[in-house]
Scaffold this motif. Structure first.
Motif, mmCIF file in Angstrom:
data_model
loop_
_atom_site.group_PDB
_atom_site.id
_atom_site.type_symbol
_atom_site.label_atom_id
_atom_site.label_comp_id
_atom_site.label_asym_id
_atom_site.label_seq_id
_atom_site.Cartn_x
_atom_site.Cartn_y
_atom_site.Cartn_z
ATOM 1 N N GLY A 182 140.170 18.142 15.728
ATOM 2 C CA GLY A 182 139.102 17.250 15.278
ATOM 3 C C GLY A 182 138.742 16.264 16.366
ATOM 4 N N ASP A 183 137.701 15.502 16.108
ATOM 5 C CA ASP A 183 137.237 14.492 17.056
ATOM 6 C C ASP A 183 137.844 13.141 16.698
ATOM 7 O OD1 ASP A 183 135.689 16.510 18.110
ATOM 8 O OD2 ASP A 183 133.864 15.882 17.085
ATOM 9 N N TYR A 184 138.083 12.315 17.724
ATOM 10 C CA TYR A 184 138.604 10.981 17.473
ATOM 11 C C TYR A 184 138.257 10.058 18.627
ATOM 12 C CZ TYR A 184 142.477 13.223 20.042
ATOM 13 O OH TYR A 184 143.237 13.934 20.937
ATOM 14 N N LEU A 185 138.324 8.760 18.335
ATOM 15 C CA LEU A 185 138.074 7.724 19.332
ATOM 16 C C LEU A 185 139.373 6.980 19.591
ATOM 17 C CD1 LEU A 185 134.747 6.193 17.967
ATOM 18 C CD2 LEU A 185 135.017 7.788 19.864
ATOM 19 N N ILE A 186 139.664 6.748 20.851
ATOM 20 C CA ILE A 186 140.830 5.960 21.247
ATOM 21 C C ILE A 186 140.300 4.631 21.776
ATOM 22 C CG2 ILE A 186 142.814 5.793 22.793
ATOM 23 C CD1 ILE A 186 142.668 8.910 22.992
ATOM 24 N N THR A 187 140.754 3.537 21.185
ATOM 25 C CA THR A 187 140.323 2.211 21.616
ATOM 26 C C THR A 187 141.550 1.418 22.026
ATOM 27 O OG1 THR A 187 138.552 2.326 19.973
ATOM 28 C CG2 THR A 187 138.947 0.192 20.994
ATOM 29 N N THR A 188 141.506 0.823 23.217
ATOM 30 C CA THR A 188 142.619 -0.007 23.691
ATOM 31 C C THR A 188 142.112 -1.419 23.959
ATOM 32 O OG1 THR A 188 142.277 0.627 26.006
ATOM 33 C CG2 THR A 188 143.839 1.954 24.710
ATOM 34 N N PHE A 189 143.047 -2.365 23.916
ATOM 35 C CA PHE A 189 142.708 -3.782 24.025
ATOM 36 C C PHE A 189 143.652 -4.460 25.020
ATOM 37 C CE2 PHE A 189 142.052 -2.006 19.861
ATOM 38 C CZ PHE A 189 140.737 -2.309 19.592
ATOM 39 N N PRO A 190 143.142 -5.422 25.805
ATOM 40 C CA PRO A 190 144.000 -6.091 26.784
ATOM 41 C C PRO A 190 145.013 -7.039 26.130
ATOM 42 C CG PRO A 190 141.820 -7.062 26.796
ATOM 43 C CD PRO A 190 141.757 -5.874 25.890
ATOM 44 N N GLU A 191 144.716 -7.483 24.891
ATOM 45 C CA GLU A 191 145.624 -8.365 24.164
ATOM 46 C C GLU A 191 145.613 -7.982 22.695
ATOM 47 O OE1 GLU A 191 145.008 -12.571 24.821
ATOM 48 O OE2 GLU A 191 144.231 -12.181 26.832
ATOM 49 N N GLU A 192 146.717 -8.220 22.021
ATOM 50 C CA GLU A 192 146.859 -7.871 20.608
ATOM 51 C C GLU A 192 145.800 -8.579 19.749
ATOM 52 O OE1 GLU A 192 148.757 -5.767 17.476
ATOM 53 O OE2 GLU A 192 148.866 -5.532 19.639
ATOM 54 N N ARG A 193 145.443 -9.784 20.099
ATOM 55 C CA ARG A 193 144.469 -10.534 19.289
ATOM 56 C C ARG A 193 143.105 -9.844 19.249
ATOM 57 N NH1 ARG A 193 141.415 -14.786 22.452
ATOM 58 N NH2 ARG A 193 141.866 -14.294 24.620
ATOM 59 N N ILE B 143 133.143 3.138 26.385
ATOM 60 C CA ILE B 143 133.015 1.689 26.582
ATOM 61 C C ILE B 143 134.121 1.244 27.525
ATOM 62 C CG2 ILE B 143 133.087 -0.589 25.496
ATOM 63 C CD1 ILE B 143 132.228 0.772 22.872
ATOM 64 N N ASP B 144 133.739 0.472 28.547
ATOM 65 C CA ASP B 144 134.709 -0.099 29.471
ATOM 66 C C ASP B 144 134.345 -1.567 29.636
ATOM 67 O OD1 ASP B 144 136.670 -0.575 31.307
ATOM 68 O OD2 ASP B 144 136.023 0.965 32.732
ATOM 69 N N ALA B 145 134.831 -2.398 28.691
ATOM 70 C CA ALA B 145 134.477 -3.815 28.660
ATOM 71 C C ALA B 145 135.734 -4.666 28.823
ATOM 72 C CB ALA B 145 133.793 -4.145 27.328
ATOM 73 N N THR B 146 135.548 -5.959 28.944
ATOM 74 C CA THR B 146 136.661 -6.886 29.095
ATOM 75 C C THR B 146 137.550 -6.888 27.859
ATOM 76 O OG1 THR B 146 135.267 -8.267 30.483
ATOM 77 C CG2 THR B 146 137.258 -9.283 29.612
ATOM 78 N N GLU B 147 136.927 -6.811 26.667
ATOM 79 C CA GLU B 147 137.672 -6.936 25.412
ATOM 80 C C GLU B 147 138.286 -5.627 24.933
ATOM 81 O OE1 GLU B 147 134.353 -7.664 25.553
ATOM 82 O OE2 GLU B 147 134.501 -9.825 25.890
ATOM 83 N N LEU B 148 137.730 -4.493 25.374
ATOM 84 C CA LEU B 148 138.259 -3.204 24.921
ATOM 85 C C LEU B 148 137.771 -2.077 25.799
ATOM 86 C CD1 LEU B 148 135.893 -1.339 23.307
ATOM 87 C CD2 LEU B 148 136.149 -3.181 21.693
ATOM 88 N N ARG B 149 138.501 -0.954 25.724
ATOM 89 C CA ARG B 149 138.076 0.316 26.347
ATOM 90 C C ARG B 149 138.098 1.349 25.244
ATOM 91 N NH1 ARG B 149 140.853 2.907 30.604
ATOM 92 N NH2 ARG B 149 138.863 3.656 31.316
ATOM 93 N N ARG C 259 148.283 -2.827 20.786
ATOM 94 C CA ARG C 259 147.069 -2.971 21.604
ATOM 95 C C ARG C 259 146.241 -1.694 21.677
ATOM 96 N NH1 ARG C 259 147.362 -4.621 26.877
ATOM 97 N NH2 ARG C 259 149.357 -3.623 27.206
ATOM 98 N N TRP C 260 146.328 -0.811 20.663
ATOM 99 C CA TRP C 260 145.462 0.369 20.609
ATOM 100 C C TRP C 260 145.243 0.812 19.169
ATOM 101 C CZ3 TRP C 260 147.662 4.589 18.300
ATOM 102 C CH2 TRP C 260 149.036 4.770 18.406
ATOM 103 N N ALA C 261 144.153 1.551 18.978
ATOM 104 C CA ALA C 261 143.834 2.140 17.674
ATOM 105 C C ALA C 261 143.111 3.461 17.916
ATOM 106 C CB ALA C 261 142.957 1.200 16.855
ATOM 107 N N ILE C 262 143.345 4.412 17.012
ATOM 108 C CA ILE C 262 142.653 5.698 17.066
ATOM 109 C C ILE C 262 141.883 5.847 15.764
ATOM 110 C CG2 ILE C 262 142.895 8.206 17.183
ATOM 111 C CD1 ILE C 262 145.431 7.794 18.830
ATOM 112 N N SER C 263 140.580 6.118 15.879
ATOM 113 C CA SER C 263 139.710 6.315 14.719
ATOM 114 C C SER C 263 139.486 7.805 14.534
ATOM 115 C CB SER C 263 138.344 5.663 14.970
ATOM 116 O OG SER C 263 138.480 4.377 15.501
ATOM 117 N N ALA C 264 139.759 8.298 13.320
ATOM 118 C CA ALA C 264 139.570 9.728 13.040
ATOM 119 C C ALA C 264 139.659 9.966 11.542
ATOM 120 C CB ALA C 264 140.622 10.557 13.763
ATOM 121 N N GLU C 265 139.358 11.198 11.171
ATOM 122 C CA GLU C 265 139.558 11.619 9.790
ATOM 123 C C GLU C 265 141.068 11.608 9.517
ATOM 124 O OE1 GLU C 265 137.233 12.383 7.452
ATOM 125 O OE2 GLU C 265 135.752 11.716 8.922
#
Length: 161
Positions: free
Chosen positions: A96-107, A81-87, A128-134
């Motif tokens: 293991g597998d994981y998703l990295i999500t970043t955000f342009p602002e903390e909100r 995903i490459d959107a205005t609100e997040l990547r 401004r980031w989160a990683i989803s995984a086991e």
């Protein structure tokens, strides 16, 4: 002959507190290459990193950039995903597998985490980031990029008898 202190930008002499603060920041920046450097590998090295991290004055946390975080964790990321609100990028590794999500602002991150709480799960969260995984995957990642492990509760979960 008494020593004179160096004057700051505005012609004032910096206070001892300001000088101590500057020294602490410079010391923290000097540790940056060590914190994000090469992975020594092995269980013994991981134990040493955890011990040194607990004693470090400044904890280094990865910047909010999918590719930088992926590089620090040792994966070749695929952007989903490459959107205005997040990547968001997907990583597939031996650990293991994981998703990295970043955000342009903390909100945006706060809103995303509030929405993710519906599903529950465990996330590694930084500025401004989160990683989803086991959960078993998150702790080794935390040693590489910093952040905090957060367990989000499923609001629809029912308790058993």
């Amino acid at each position: 002959m008494p020593q004179q202190r160096r004057q700051g930008r505005l012609g004032r002499t910096p206070s001892p507190t300001r000088l101590a603060h500057r020294a602490a920041v410079a010391g923290g920046l000097a540790l940056l290459p060590l914190a994000v450097g090469c992975d020594a590998g092995g269980e013994e090295a991981a134990t040493e990193r955890k011990a040194s991290k607990k004693t470090a004055a400044v904890e280094v946390v990865a910047p909010a950039d999918v590719e930088v975080i992926a590089n620090l964790t040792g994966c070749k990321v695929t952007i989903r995903i490459d959107a205005t609100e997040l990547r968001e990028g997907a990583c597939h590794t031996e650990t293991g597998d994981y998703l990295i999500t970043t955000f342009p602002e903390e909100r945006y991150k706060v809103t995303w985490l509030d929405s993710a709480a519906i599903y529950g799960g465990t996330y590694l969260v930084g500025p401004r980031w989160a990683i989803s995984a086991e959960p078993k995957v998150l702790e080794p990642l935390r040693a590489k990029v910093g952040g905090t492990v957060r367990r989000l509760r499923d609001s629809n979960a029912t308790t058993g008898p």
